[in-house]
Design an enzyme around this catalytic site. Structure first.
Site, short mmCIF file in Angstrom:
data_model
loop_
_atom_site.label_atom_id
_atom_site.label_comp_id
_atom_site.label_asym_id
_atom_site.label_seq_id
_atom_site.Cartn_x
_atom_site.Cartn_y
_atom_site.Cartn_z
N LYS A 16 2.88 11.68 -11.19
CA LYS A 16 2.06 10.83 -12.06
C LYS A 16 2.80 9.53 -12.30
O LYS A 16 3.93 9.54 -12.81
CB LYS A 16 1.80 11.52 -13.40
CG LYS A 16 0.67 12.52 -13.37
CD LYS A 16 0.33 12.96 -14.78
CE LYS A 16 -0.77 13.97 -14.82
NZ LYS A 16 -1.04 14.44 -16.19
N ARG A 65 0.82 -1.23 0.00
CA ARG A 65 0.00 0.00 0.00
C ARG A 65 0.85 1.27 0.00
O ARG A 65 0.42 2.32 0.46
CB ARG A 65 -0.98 0.03 1.18
CG ARG A 65 -1.97 -1.10 1.15
CD ARG A 65 -3.22 -0.77 1.93
NE ARG A 65 -4.14 -1.89 1.85
CZ ARG A 65 -4.20 -2.86 2.76
NH1 ARG A 65 -3.42 -2.83 3.82
NH2 ARG A 65 -5.07 -3.84 2.63
N ASN A 110 -0.62 19.41 -20.94
CA ASN A 110 -1.02 18.45 -21.98
C ASN A 110 -1.02 19.04 -23.37
O ASN A 110 -1.46 18.38 -24.32
CB ASN A 110 -2.42 17.90 -21.67
CG ASN A 110 -2.40 17.04 -20.43
OD1 ASN A 110 -1.41 16.37 -20.16
ND2 ASN A 110 -3.44 17.08 -19.64
N LYS A 129 7.35 23.47 -13.84
CA LYS A 129 6.51 22.33 -13.48
C LYS A 129 6.10 22.41 -12.02
O LYS A 129 4.95 22.11 -11.66
CB LYS A 129 7.22 21.01 -13.77
CG LYS A 129 6.37 19.82 -13.37
CD LYS A 129 6.19 18.81 -14.42
CE LYS A 129 5.10 17.80 -14.05
NZ LYS A 129 5.12 16.61 -14.83
N HIS A 187 -0.26 16.88 -26.28
CA HIS A 187 -0.34 15.48 -25.84
C HIS A 187 -1.61 14.78 -26.31
O HIS A 187 -1.61 13.55 -26.42
CB HIS A 187 -0.25 15.40 -24.31
CG HIS A 187 1.15 15.57 -23.81
ND1 HIS A 187 1.90 16.71 -24.08
CD2 HIS A 187 1.95 14.77 -23.07
CE1 HIS A 187 3.09 16.58 -23.52
NE2 HIS A 187 3.16 15.41 -22.90
N HIS A 240 7.58 9.04 -27.30
CA HIS A 240 6.69 10.04 -26.72
C HIS A 240 7.03 11.47 -27.14
O HIS A 240 6.17 12.20 -27.63
CB HIS A 240 6.73 9.90 -25.19
CG HIS A 240 5.87 10.89 -24.48
ND1 HIS A 240 4.49 10.83 -24.52
CD2 HIS A 240 6.17 11.99 -23.75
CE1 HIS A 240 3.99 11.84 -23.82
NE2 HIS A 240 4.99 12.56 -23.35
N GLU A 260 9.59 18.39 -24.91
CA GLU A 260 8.93 18.84 -23.67
C GLU A 260 9.49 20.19 -23.22
O GLU A 260 8.75 21.02 -22.70
CB GLU A 260 9.10 17.79 -22.55
CG GLU A 260 8.43 16.45 -22.81
CD GLU A 260 6.89 16.45 -22.65
OE1 GLU A 260 6.30 17.50 -22.32
OE2 GLU A 260 6.30 15.39 -22.91
N GLU A 267 -4.48 17.38 -11.16
CA GLU A 267 -4.98 17.70 -12.50
C GLU A 267 -6.51 17.85 -12.53
O GLU A 267 -7.20 17.25 -13.35
CB GLU A 267 -4.54 16.64 -13.52
CG GLU A 267 -4.63 17.18 -14.94
CD GLU A 267 -4.04 16.24 -15.97
OE1 GLU A 267 -2.82 16.04 -15.96
OE2 GLU A 267 -4.81 15.71 -16.78
N ARG A 327 -3.49 21.88 -14.27
CA ARG A 327 -2.36 21.02 -14.67
C ARG A 327 -2.51 20.54 -16.12
O ARG A 327 -1.54 20.14 -16.75
CB ARG A 327 -2.22 19.84 -13.70
CG ARG A 327 -1.00 18.98 -13.99
CD ARG A 327 -0.64 18.08 -12.84
NE ARG A 327 0.41 17.15 -13.20
CZ ARG A 327 1.04 16.35 -12.36
NH1 ARG A 327 0.71 16.36 -11.09
NH2 ARG A 327 1.98 15.54 -12.78
N HIS A 364 -0.36 11.73 -27.99
CA HIS A 364 -0.63 10.37 -27.47
C HIS A 364 -1.29 9.51 -28.56
O HIS A 364 -1.01 8.32 -28.69
CB HIS A 364 -1.55 10.41 -26.25
CG HIS A 364 -0.83 10.67 -24.97
ND1 HIS A 364 -1.46 11.00 -23.80
CD2 HIS A 364 0.50 10.62 -24.66
CE1 HIS A 364 -0.58 11.16 -22.83
NE2 HIS A 364 0.63 10.93 -23.33
N1 GLY Z 1 3.48 15.21 -17.90
C1 GLY Z 1 2.33 15.99 -17.63
C2 GLY Z 1 2.04 16.11 -16.17
O1 GLY Z 1 2.86 15.73 -15.34
O2 GLY Z 1 0.99 16.55 -15.81
#
Ligand code: GLY
Length: 357
Positions: free
Chosen positions: A142, A120, A244, A226, A247, A263, A184, A236, A240, A251
């Site tokens: 993430k 956990r 994207n 960031k 993306h 990516h 990025e 998010e 946040r 994606h």
């Molecule tokens: N890579 C996008 C984020 O961390 O929200």
């Protein structure tokens, strides 16, 4: 009866710039003197760094173990997660153990998700060795694995205890991987920092030479950007999503290619496409769209869909995006270099029509 679970959680952590990986190893051992440390890495990164790093982390009574997996996005799946969990449990990982992700974005996402669910949740440390992971994926918690239906569909928010960045690891990073990371970096300039964008335009040659001072300055700036986003909206909920940009379509390109397109490269294509959509909507000047495209090309990134890929297949795939609600895909679009607009809902047909205009 009611179960009261209001909590104030302090998930704060440091990003520490180190001169070499051994410095990170020594710091980890002094922070966790008695813990078993499990280093998850891929075979490419492991070749360069795992041995020396594990020696620094190994304590007299608390050993360090290295778990190596094949490199590439194809390893970021539930089967690999299960295999790592089996190895960790048979090597005696406990709740007090520490999992270290030593590698690029794939390793960070996978090892982080393993750490989030093992017993956990066990302490997790990120040592990103790719540019993409140093500026983006190692920060913000993430963690995930991919599913055949989509990228990062199974995961969690699980913050690391610390992130160690050793800029010198860029020396061993293949050029293609470096370019992926630059996508990025360019994204940060495009959505949040016009000055950073201009800096990238002006310092192309030094960046391509991976000049250590310049790279350090760029990575630090991206981490600051960031940090500001994650501090405002860790989970998010809304803001946040600014990260994207590029993306949603990126994606989709990545998935249609079956992850053969990496990516960063896919995000570059996605940014150029989403800038086109922004221009067609009248919110971005064609001059700024051209600046973005030029910057991407200057760092060796493609800006159009691969010849064999059908545009319709790509836009169909955007419907699988996690941010799609009631058939509307939620885009982050560009207003100008340095400023983005979050959460623009569009049907898949409308987005393709704007793109093709
Ligand atoms: N890579 C996008 C984020 O961390 O929200």
């Amino acid at each position: 009866m009611r179960i009261h679970l209001k909590r104030i959680i302090d998930n704060s952590y440091d990003i520490r710039f180190v001169n070499n990986i051994s410095e990170a190893g020594a710091d980890i051992r002094s922070t966790y003197p008695d813990a078993r440390v499990f280093i998850i890495t891929d075979v490419n990164v492991g070749k360069h760094y795992a041995g020396p790093f594990a020696r620094c982390v190994s304590g007299r009574t608390a050993p360090a173990y290295v778990l190596r997996i094949p490199a590439g996005e194809a390893s970021k799946n539930r089967t690999m997660k299960e295999s790592l969990e089996d190895q960790l449990i048979s090597l005696g990982a406990t709740r007090n153990s520490v999992i270290v992700a030593l590698g690029g974005g794939m390793i960070g996402d996978l090892a982080g998700f393993v750490a989030a669910t093992l017993h956990r949740g066990v302490s997790f440390i990120q040592i990103p060795t790719s540019l993409l992971a140093q500026v983006d994926s190692s920060i913000g918690g993430k963690v995930a694995v991919d599913h055949p239906q989509g990228k990062n569909l199974i995961g969690a928010f699980f913050q690391p205890k610390k992130v160690y960045i050793d800029v010198s690891t860029l020396k061993t990073l293949p050029d293609g991987e470096f370019r992926n990371g630059m996508a990025e970096v360019i994204k940060y300039g495009a959505i949040l920092d016009g000055k950073l964008f201009t800096f990238l335009e002006k310092n192309r040659a030094a960046i391509l030479r991976k000049n250590p001072n310049i790279m350090h300055a760029i990575i630090e700036r991206c981490c600051e950007l960031k940090r500001a986003v994650v501090e405002k909206d860790e989970r998010e909920v809304d803001y946040r999503r600014i990260l994207n940009f590029g993306h949603t379509i990126g994606h989709a390109v990545e998935q249609v290619s079956n992850y053969r397109i990496a990516h960063g490269k896919a995000v570059a294509i996605g940014m150029a496409a989403e800038a086109k959509v922004s221009t067609a909507l009248g919110i971005l000047s064609s001059n700024d769209a051209a600046r973005l495209e030029d910057a991407l090309k200057a760092f060796g990134l493609a800006t159009s869909f691969p010849a064999k890929m059908r545009t319709t297949a790509i836009f169909d795939m955007t419907l699988r995006d996690k941010k799609t609600q009631q058939g509307k895909v939620h885009y982050t679009l560009l207003e100008k270099i340095g400023k983005a607009r979050v959460g623009v809902p569009m049907s898949r047909v409308r987005a393709q029509e704007l793109f093709e205009r």
